[in-house]
Design an enzyme around this catalytic site. Structure first.
Site, PDB file in Angstrom:
ATOM      1  N   CYS A 122       0.926  -1.137   0.031  1.00 35.38           N
ATOM      2  CA  CYS A 122      -0.029  -0.008   0.215  1.00 35.38           C
ATOM      3  C   CYS A 122       0.900   1.241   0.090  1.00 35.38           C
ATOM      4  O   CYS A 122       0.398   2.393   0.059  1.00 35.38           O
ATOM      5  CB  CYS A 122      -0.953   0.049   1.139  1.00 35.38           C
ATOM      6  N   HIS A 258      -3.413   6.971   2.706  1.00 30.54           N
ATOM      7  CA  HIS A 258      -3.782   5.619   2.092  1.00 30.54           C
ATOM      8  C   HIS A 258      -5.261   5.242   2.821  1.00 30.54           C
ATOM      9  O   HIS A 258      -5.502   5.384   3.834  1.00 30.54           O
ATOM     10  CB  HIS A 258      -2.780   4.557   2.433  1.00 30.54           C
ATOM     11  N   ASN A 289     -10.254  -0.511   0.212  1.00 34.19           N
ATOM     12  CA  ASN A 289      -8.760  -0.505   0.414  1.00 34.19           C
ATOM     13  C   ASN A 289      -8.259  -1.096  -0.975  1.00 34.19           C
ATOM     14  O   ASN A 289      -8.525  -2.345  -1.387  1.00 34.19           O
ATOM     15  CB  ASN A 289      -8.139  -1.321   1.321  1.00 34.19           C
TER      16      ASN A 289
HETATM   17  C1  LIG Z   1      -9.910  -4.785  10.331  1.00 37.95           C
HETATM   18  C2  LIG Z   1     -10.559  -3.699  11.120  1.00 37.95           C
HETATM   19  C3  LIG Z   1     -11.518  -2.921  10.547  1.00 37.95           C
HETATM   20  C4  LIG Z   1     -11.154  -4.361  12.424  1.00 37.95           C
HETATM   21  O1  LIG Z   1     -11.559  -3.503  13.237  1.00 37.95           O
HETATM   22  P1  LIG Z   1     -11.253  -3.729  14.899  1.00 37.95           P
HETATM   23  O2  LIG Z   1     -11.933  -2.818  15.654  1.00 37.95           O
HETATM   24  O3  LIG Z   1      -9.900  -3.671  15.104  1.00 37.95           O
HETATM   25  O4  LIG Z   1     -11.945  -4.991  15.151  1.00 37.95           O
HETATM   26  P2  LIG Z   1     -11.391  -6.419  16.026  1.00 37.95           P
HETATM   27  O5  LIG Z   1     -10.575  -7.341  15.316  1.00 37.95           O
HETATM   28  O6  LIG Z   1     -10.651  -5.606  17.288  1.00 37.95           O
HETATM   29  O7  LIG Z   1     -12.613  -6.814  16.635  1.00 37.95           O
HETATM   30  C5  LIG Z   1     -13.656  -6.242  17.236  1.00 37.95           C
HETATM   31  C6  LIG Z   1     -14.917  -7.140  17.612  1.00 37.95           C
HETATM   32  O8  LIG Z   1     -15.651  -7.309  16.257  1.00 37.95           O
HETATM   33  C7  LIG Z   1     -15.695  -8.558  16.103  1.00 37.95           C
HETATM   34  N1  LIG Z   1     -15.415  -8.665  14.651  1.00 37.95           N
HETATM   35  C8  LIG Z   1     -14.153  -8.850  13.883  1.00 37.95           C
HETATM   36  N2  LIG Z   1     -14.706  -9.048  12.432  1.00 37.95           N
HETATM   37  C9  LIG Z   1     -16.095  -8.572  12.170  1.00 37.95           C
HETATM   38  C10 LIG Z   1     -17.008  -8.505  11.503  1.00 37.95           C
HETATM   39  N3  LIG Z   1     -16.540  -8.598   9.995  1.00 37.95           N
HETATM   40  N4  LIG Z   1     -18.032  -8.268  11.591  1.00 37.95           N
HETATM   41  C11 LIG Z   1     -18.593  -8.013  12.844  1.00 37.95           C
HETATM   42  N5  LIG Z   1     -17.672  -8.351  13.855  1.00 37.95           N
HETATM   43  C12 LIG Z   1     -16.486  -8.709  13.669  1.00 37.95           C
HETATM   44  C13 LIG Z   1     -14.515  -9.477  16.678  1.00 37.95           C
HETATM   45  O9  LIG Z   1     -14.833 -10.764  16.950  1.00 37.95           O
HETATM   46  C14 LIG Z   1     -14.522  -8.581  17.904  1.00 37.95           C
HETATM   47  O10 LIG Z   1     -15.607  -9.092  18.709  1.00 37.95           O
HETATM   48  P3  LIG Z   1     -15.259  -9.342  20.390  1.00 37.95           P
HETATM   49  O11 LIG Z   1     -15.136  -7.812  20.769  1.00 37.95           O
HETATM   50  O12 LIG Z   1     -16.635  -9.692  20.784  1.00 37.95           O
HETATM   51  O13 LIG Z   1     -14.273 -10.101  20.575  1.00 37.95           O
HETATM   52  C15 LIG Z   1      -9.437  -3.008  11.816  1.00 37.95           C
HETATM   53  O14 LIG Z   1      -8.636  -3.532  12.734  1.00 37.95           O
HETATM   54  C16 LIG Z   1      -8.650  -2.390  10.794  1.00 37.95           C
HETATM   55  O15 LIG Z   1      -9.147  -1.664   9.853  1.00 37.95           O
HETATM   56  N6  LIG Z   1      -7.148  -2.541  10.697  1.00 37.95           N
HETATM   57  C17 LIG Z   1      -6.235  -2.038   9.838  1.00 37.95           C
HETATM   58  C18 LIG Z   1      -6.444  -2.235   8.603  1.00 37.95           C
HETATM   59  C19 LIG Z   1      -5.507  -1.652   7.644  1.00 37.95           C
HETATM   60  O16 LIG Z   1      -5.273  -0.607   7.527  1.00 37.95           O
HETATM   61  N7  LIG Z   1      -4.830  -2.339   6.962  1.00 37.95           N
HETATM   62  C20 LIG Z   1      -3.771  -1.889   5.889  1.00 37.95           C
HETATM   63  C21 LIG Z   1      -3.741  -3.045   4.978  1.00 37.95           C
HETATM   64  S1  LIG Z   1      -2.838  -1.992   3.943  1.00 37.95           S
END
Ligand SMILES: CC(C)(COP(=O)(O)OP(=O)(O)OC[C@H]1O[C@@H](n2cnc3c(N)ncnc32)[C@H](O)[C@@H]1OP(=O)(O)O)[C@@H](O)C(=O)NCCC(=O)NCCS
Length: 333
Positions: A122, A258, A289
């Site tokens: 990215c 990004h 993304n």
């Molecule tokens: C992926 C992302 C959106 C997830 O959001 P988050 O707030 O970190 O979510 P978490 O993984 O901590 O999960 C939080 C809760 O939601 C749940 N959950 C995870 N994915 C889920 C989904 N798709 N739908 C619903 N619930 C979900 C989890 O099980 C967790 O539940 P719990 O609290 O009961 O354990 C976020 O972490 C993110 O954007 N990360 C960076 C991505 C990025 O920049 N990537 C760069 C690539 S270049």
């Protein structure tokens, strides 16, 4: 020893034109919900994403790149024959060799331009931009096309709750050329390979070939770890890019980070204390993304909608798999 002639390039470089291509198929969150247990509300509130585009069979990496590049070349007001270099940043072109850049250079009608692919996730657009600037200032090309292009739908595991909703497809391109004053600031870039496990391909292609896994390889990530790194470390890198360019947030017109997650964008805006007048790219909402394509696609949209204008000063920062990053201040085309 004979004395070698020094190479002679332009004094400075800038972006002269931008173009984008988004696949025709728009995919709303409802489609993602067919394969993961989630909700439209969760996806919107956690990532900002409402829709993304997925490519069809005809919308190949080369085809999307050619569409985006044609627009960028027209926008720059030059002809394809004037392009001396084509740099393609992608992680989703499924032929190891030859570089897809060579096919693109040929089909666009360049005159045997130097052409190569880079893999910088990215951050790929910033890496390509930095190389292009170097080529122009060094004198090995007058105009260089930098393309960020991805078909991440091919590398998405639609059953993986952590990533299924994140990725999209598309291509963004810019023409970089000579300028009488700096139009691309110093790049602040780097890599943190000790964190390479946080975003990665699930298994090597050979594991799939050899039947060691049933599922085609996909991109996986430790969402929270990446999120924290992006929020804490990338705001510092963005600030360093402003310092390196010799400007403050007050001097900025536009911020194009990004497009990974709108909450990361919001957090960076806050940490950098960007003033109200700065236009912030939020293309992630309808594009998802698209990795290397995300910054040029967002740039193109801001200019097309009139939210940004030619000559504006923009901070761009890309970050992702590697982990790698690149930030710089540019003058918009
Ligand atoms: C992926 C992302 C959106 C997830 O959001 P988050 O707030 O970190 O979510 P978490 O993984 O901590 O999960 C939080 C809760 O939601 C749940 N959950 C995870 N994915 C889920 C989904 N798709 N739908 C619903 N619930 C979900 C989890 O099980 C967790 O539940 P719990 O609290 O009961 O354990 C976020 O972490 C993110 O954007 N990360 C960076 C991505 C990025 O920049 N990537 C760069 C690539 S270049």
């Amino acid at each position: 020893m004979p004395k070698l002639k020094p190479s002679k390039g332009a004094p400075y470089a800038r972006i002269l034109g931008v173009g984008g291509y988004r696949p025709t198929r728009v995919v709303p969150n409802e489609v993602i919900l067919e394969t993961i247990d989630s909700s439209d509300e969760w996806i919107r509130s956690r990532s900002g994403i409402e829709t993304r585009h997925w490519a069809n069979d005809e919308e190949t990496v080369a085809a999307m790149s050619i569409e985006a590049s044609g627009k960028a070349i027209a926008d720059a007001g030059i002809s394809a024959e004037q392009i001396g270099g084509v740099i393609v940043s992608t992680v989703s072109h499924f032929k190891q060799t030859p570089a897809v850049a060579t096919e693109i250079a040929d089909k666009l009608g360049t005159n045997k331009a130097a052409a190569f692919d880079i893999s910088a996730g990215c951050a790929g657009f910033g890496y390509g931009l930095t190389l292009a600037k170097g080529m122009i200032v060094e004198g090995s090309a007058e105009y260089v096309l930098v393309i960020g292009v991805e078909r991440l739908s091919d590398l998405t595991d639609l059953e993986d709750r952590a990533t299924a909703f994140l990725f999209g497809d598309g291509a963004g391109a810019v023409v970089v050329g000579p300028a009488p004053e700096p139009g691309i600031g110093p790049t602040v870039w780097g890599s943190e390979g000790d964190k390479s496990e946080t975003i990665k391909q699930t298994v090597p292609w050979t594991d799939y070939r050899d039947g060691e896994v049933d599922k085609f390889p996909a991109i996986t990530q430790e969402g929270q770890a990446v999120f924290r790194w992006a929020v804490f470390e990338m705001a510092k890198v963005a600030q360093q890019a402003l310092d390196a360019a010799g400007i403050t947030p007050d001097d900025l017109d536009v911020f194009i980070p990004h497009q990974a997650n709108e909450r990361i964008i919001d957090s960076m805006v806050k940490t950098l204390k960007l003033p109200e007048h700065v236009t912030v790219a939020r293309d992630v909402r309808t594009t998802g993304n698209t990795s290397a394509a995300s910054i040029p696609l967002a740039m193109e949209r801001l200019l097309a909608t009139g939210e940004a204008k030619s000559g504006d000063t923009a901070l761009v920062i890309g970050f992702g798999a590697g982990l790698v990053y690149a930030a710089t201040v540019v003058t918009l085309p």
